[in-house]
Design an enzyme around this catalytic site. Structure first.
Site, mmCIF file in Angstrom:
data_model
loop_
_atom_site.group_PDB
_atom_site.id
_atom_site.type_symbol
_atom_site.label_atom_id
_atom_site.label_comp_id
_atom_site.label_asym_id
_atom_site.label_seq_id
_atom_site.Cartn_x
_atom_site.Cartn_y
_atom_site.Cartn_z
ATOM 1 N N ARG A 1 0.813 -1.225 0.000
ATOM 2 C CA ARG A 1 0.000 0.000 0.000
ATOM 3 C C ARG A 1 0.847 1.276 0.000
ATOM 4 O O ARG A 1 0.381 2.334 0.392
ATOM 5 C CB ARG A 1 -0.984 0.008 1.172
ATOM 6 C CG ARG A 1 -2.003 -1.127 1.107
ATOM 7 C CD ARG A 1 -3.159 -0.892 2.077
ATOM 8 N NE ARG A 1 -4.160 -1.934 1.929
ATOM 9 C CZ ARG A 1 -4.244 -3.002 2.716
ATOM 10 N NH1 ARG A 1 -3.378 -3.162 3.698
ATOM 11 N NH2 ARG A 1 -5.188 -3.902 2.515
ATOM 12 N N LYS B 1 4.045 11.504 -11.129
ATOM 13 C CA LYS B 1 3.231 10.719 -12.054
ATOM 14 C C LYS B 1 3.930 9.395 -12.339
ATOM 15 O O LYS B 1 5.092 9.381 -12.746
ATOM 16 C CB LYS B 1 3.025 11.470 -13.366
ATOM 17 C CG LYS B 1 1.928 12.502 -13.337
ATOM 18 C CD LYS B 1 1.684 13.031 -14.735
ATOM 19 C CE LYS B 1 0.527 13.988 -14.781
ATOM 20 N NZ LYS B 1 0.274 14.465 -16.165
ATOM 21 N N GLU C 1 11.609 18.606 -23.988
ATOM 22 C CA GLU C 1 10.910 18.912 -22.745
ATOM 23 C C GLU C 1 11.473 20.166 -22.084
ATOM 24 O O GLU C 1 10.762 20.858 -21.347
ATOM 25 C CB GLU C 1 10.992 17.724 -21.781
ATOM 26 C CG GLU C 1 10.269 16.468 -22.260
ATOM 27 C CD GLU C 1 8.754 16.550 -22.102
ATOM 28 O OE1 GLU C 1 8.245 17.580 -21.612
ATOM 29 O OE2 GLU C 1 8.080 15.576 -22.485
ATOM 30 N N LYS D 1 8.598 23.213 -13.243
ATOM 31 C CA LYS D 1 7.708 22.093 -12.954
ATOM 32 C C LYS D 1 7.322 22.061 -11.484
ATOM 33 O O LYS D 1 6.169 21.762 -11.142
ATOM 34 C CB LYS D 1 8.339 20.768 -13.367
ATOM 35 C CG LYS D 1 7.363 19.613 -13.199
ATOM 36 C CD LYS D 1 7.704 18.400 -14.008
ATOM 37 C CE LYS D 1 6.568 17.383 -13.970
ATOM 38 N NZ LYS D 1 6.873 16.158 -14.716
ATOM 39 N N GLU E 1 -3.562 17.369 -11.023
ATOM 40 C CA GLU E 1 -4.222 17.820 -12.255
ATOM 41 C C GLU E 1 -5.717 18.024 -12.074
ATOM 42 O O GLU E 1 -6.532 17.588 -12.877
ATOM 43 C CB GLU E 1 -3.993 16.825 -13.404
ATOM 44 C CG GLU E 1 -2.725 17.068 -14.142
ATOM 45 C CD GLU E 1 -2.605 16.224 -15.410
ATOM 46 O OE1 GLU E 1 -1.540 16.271 -16.018
ATOM 47 O OE2 GLU E 1 -3.565 15.536 -15.770
ATOM 48 N N ARG F 1 -1.568 22.018 -13.950
ATOM 49 C CA ARG F 1 -0.554 21.005 -14.235
ATOM 50 C C ARG F 1 -0.746 20.393 -15.617
ATOM 51 O O ARG F 1 0.226 20.005 -16.266
ATOM 52 C CB ARG F 1 -0.575 19.909 -13.167
ATOM 53 C CG ARG F 1 0.477 18.847 -13.433
ATOM 54 C CD ARG F 1 0.717 17.926 -12.280
ATOM 55 N NE ARG F 1 1.782 16.986 -12.613
ATOM 56 C CZ ARG F 1 2.315 16.127 -11.752
ATOM 57 N NH1 ARG F 1 1.900 16.087 -10.505
ATOM 58 N NH2 ARG F 1 3.279 15.316 -12.139
ATOM 59 N N ASN G 1 1.273 19.188 -20.438
ATOM 60 C CA ASN G 1 1.056 18.240 -21.535
ATOM 61 C C ASN G 1 1.019 18.936 -22.895
ATOM 62 O O ASN G 1 0.584 18.329 -23.880
ATOM 63 C CB ASN G 1 -0.258 17.476 -21.320
ATOM 64 C CG ASN G 1 -0.166 16.489 -20.177
ATOM 65 O OD1 ASN G 1 0.812 15.761 -20.048
ATOM 66 N ND2 ASN G 1 -1.179 16.465 -19.326
ATOM 67 N N HIS H 1 1.499 16.991 -26.132
ATOM 68 C CA HIS H 1 1.345 15.565 -25.863
ATOM 69 C C HIS H 1 0.114 14.958 -26.533
ATOM 70 O O HIS H 1 0.125 13.769 -26.869
ATOM 71 C CB HIS H 1 1.299 15.305 -24.357
ATOM 72 C CG HIS H 1 2.628 15.430 -23.679
ATOM 73 N ND1 HIS H 1 3.359 16.602 -23.678
ATOM 74 C CD2 HIS H 1 3.374 14.529 -22.986
ATOM 75 C CE1 HIS H 1 4.479 16.417 -23.002
ATOM 76 N NE2 HIS H 1 4.517 15.171 -22.586
ATOM 77 N N HIS I 1 1.147 11.967 -28.557
ATOM 78 C CA HIS I 1 0.733 10.609 -28.208
ATOM 79 C C HIS I 1 0.025 9.925 -29.368
ATOM 80 O O HIS I 1 0.150 8.705 -29.555
ATOM 81 C CB HIS I 1 -0.177 10.632 -26.981
ATOM 82 C CG HIS I 1 0.555 10.801 -25.690
ATOM 83 N ND1 HIS I 1 -0.076 11.071 -24.503
ATOM 84 C CD2 HIS I 1 1.879 10.734 -25.388
ATOM 85 C CE1 HIS I 1 0.816 11.155 -23.529
ATOM 86 N NE2 HIS I 1 2.004 10.956 -24.046
ATOM 87 N N HIS J 1 9.608 9.351 -27.444
ATOM 88 C CA HIS J 1 8.629 10.230 -26.794
ATOM 89 C C HIS J 1 8.986 11.712 -26.956
ATOM 90 O O HIS J 1 8.126 12.532 -27.297
ATOM 91 C CB HIS J 1 8.524 9.884 -25.306
ATOM 92 C CG HIS J 1 7.586 10.775 -24.554
ATOM 93 N ND1 HIS J 1 6.236 10.796 -24.783
ATOM 94 C CD2 HIS J 1 7.821 11.702 -23.584
ATOM 95 C CE1 HIS J 1 5.662 11.682 -23.984
ATOM 96 N NE2 HIS J 1 6.606 12.240 -23.245
#
Length: 369
Positions: A121, A143, A185, A227, A237, A242, A246, A249, A253, A267
């Site tokens: 956990r 993330k 980035e 960041k 988010e 935040r 992206n 992206h 993507h 990427h």
């Protein structure tokens, strides 16, 4: 060395940026390494370069490295890779108070962080990013995820590291293509929210890619500061701040999905091309001037990154690319908000974008040379 604090309520942590951190690994981690045996997850490429320095640094502190080595590439970020990682950590008798080390690029960081979020956990982990892309982006902010057949990063959790060690020396072994991916980035932070940093990137991007130590440390530090500010404002988010990270992206993507998440399009390359497309689409919608869109394209092209979809040699339609976007994590009540630009340094959400219009735009881009 620079230290940037990621300031979260009750769970703040530091990002150390500079030269020589790997050689002082045990000292940098301090009390986070509670036991004599330290579990480290990496890939075979990173392991071949950094196994010995890390092992020696731990041995000097009376500790021993325990290694789980994955094959390099996105294939490790899978159900199989996750299962293998969790089973190994259980065999190592990792406890909730222990810290797992993620030594590698974004794939290893995402995989290790997700495993840490699940194990008993939730246990701690330390990010030691070994790619420029991971140092400026994926290692900071919590993330974590794996890829599934339906799409990239669709199964995961928010799980913050306890420490990030961004050793700029490790980038010396990085191929030029990987440096370019990371630079995408870096310049993203200028395009989305800091025109002065974009100006710096225009002037100094080639120095970053050429492994200039001073330029790299400045680029990483400024990117992490940007960041950290956004993550502190919107960790999960929920407010939208935040999600501006992206930028590029959604388009990127879709291109990654069409190329099978393979080495055909890495990427960072997809994000770079996605930012160019977002800028051009913003100009098409009348939000951004054509001159600014061209300036963004030129700055990215100057770093050696592709700015035209046609360069990928895809055999698909704009509609096929738009269809990939239906699996985007930002989908909400059947609509997909796009991150567009009102100027360099002025990213925003447009929640009224019709995908059929995007498909027509992408068809044009596929045919452009």
């Amino acid at each position: 060395m620079a230290v940037v604090k990621v300031d979260l309520a009750g769970r703040s942590y530091d990002v150390h940026i500079g030269s020589g951190l790997t050689g002082n690994f045990a000292e940098e981690c301090g009390s986070l390494l509670r036991k004599p045996r330290v579990p480290i997850i990496t890939d075979s490429n990173v392991h071949s370069h950094w196994r010995e320095p890390i092992a020696l640094a731990l041995e000097a502190a009376g500790k021993q490295a325990a290694w789980l080595v994955h094959e390099p590439g996105e294939s490790a970020k899978s159900w199989d890779g996750l299962s293998r990682t969790v089973e190994w950590l259980l065999s190592e008798e990792v406890e909730r108070g222990d810290h797992i080390v993620a030594l590698g690029g974004g794939v290893i960081g995402d995989l290790t962080g997700f495993a840490a979020s699940m194990l008993k956990r939730g246990c701690g982990f330390i990010q030691v990013p070994t790619s420029l892309l991971a140092q400026v982006d994926s290692s900071v902010g919590g993330k974590t995820a794996i890829n599934v057949p339906a799409g990239k990063n669709l199964v995961g959790a928010f799980h913050q590291p306890s420490l990030v060690l961004a050793d700029t020396d490790v980038l010396a072994t990085l191929p030029e293509r990987e440096m370019r991916c990371g630079y995408a980035e870096v310049i993203k932070y200028g395009i989305l929210g800091d025109v002065a940093f974009f100006d710096w990137c225009e002037a100094n991007g080639p120095r970053v890619i050429a492994h200039d130590r001073e330029a790299i440390e400045y680029a990483v530090t400024q990117s992490v500061k940007a960041k950290a500010r956004i993550v502190a404002e919107d960790e999960r988010e929920t407010s939208g701040a935040r999600a501006l990270l992206n930028l590029g992206h959604t388009f990127g993507h879709a291109l990654e999905a069409e190329t099978g998440y393979s080495d055909r399009l890495l990427h960072g390359e997809a994000v770079a091309l996605g930012m160019v497309l977002a800028a051009r689409y913003s100009a098409r919608r009348g939000y951004l001037s054509e001159d600014e869109a061209q300036r963004i394209s030129s700055a990215i092209s100057a770093s050696g990154l592709a700015t035209e979809i046609a360069s990928l040699g895809l055999d698909c339609s704009g509609q096929a690319l738009a269809n990939h976007m239906l699996h985007d994590k930002k989908m909400d009540a059947g609509t997909l908000p796009f991150i567009l630009l009102r100027g360099i340094g002025k990213a925003f959400f447009d929640r009224e974008v019709a995908l059929d219009y995007v498909a027509a735009f992408l068809t044009e881009q596929l045919q452009a040379h």
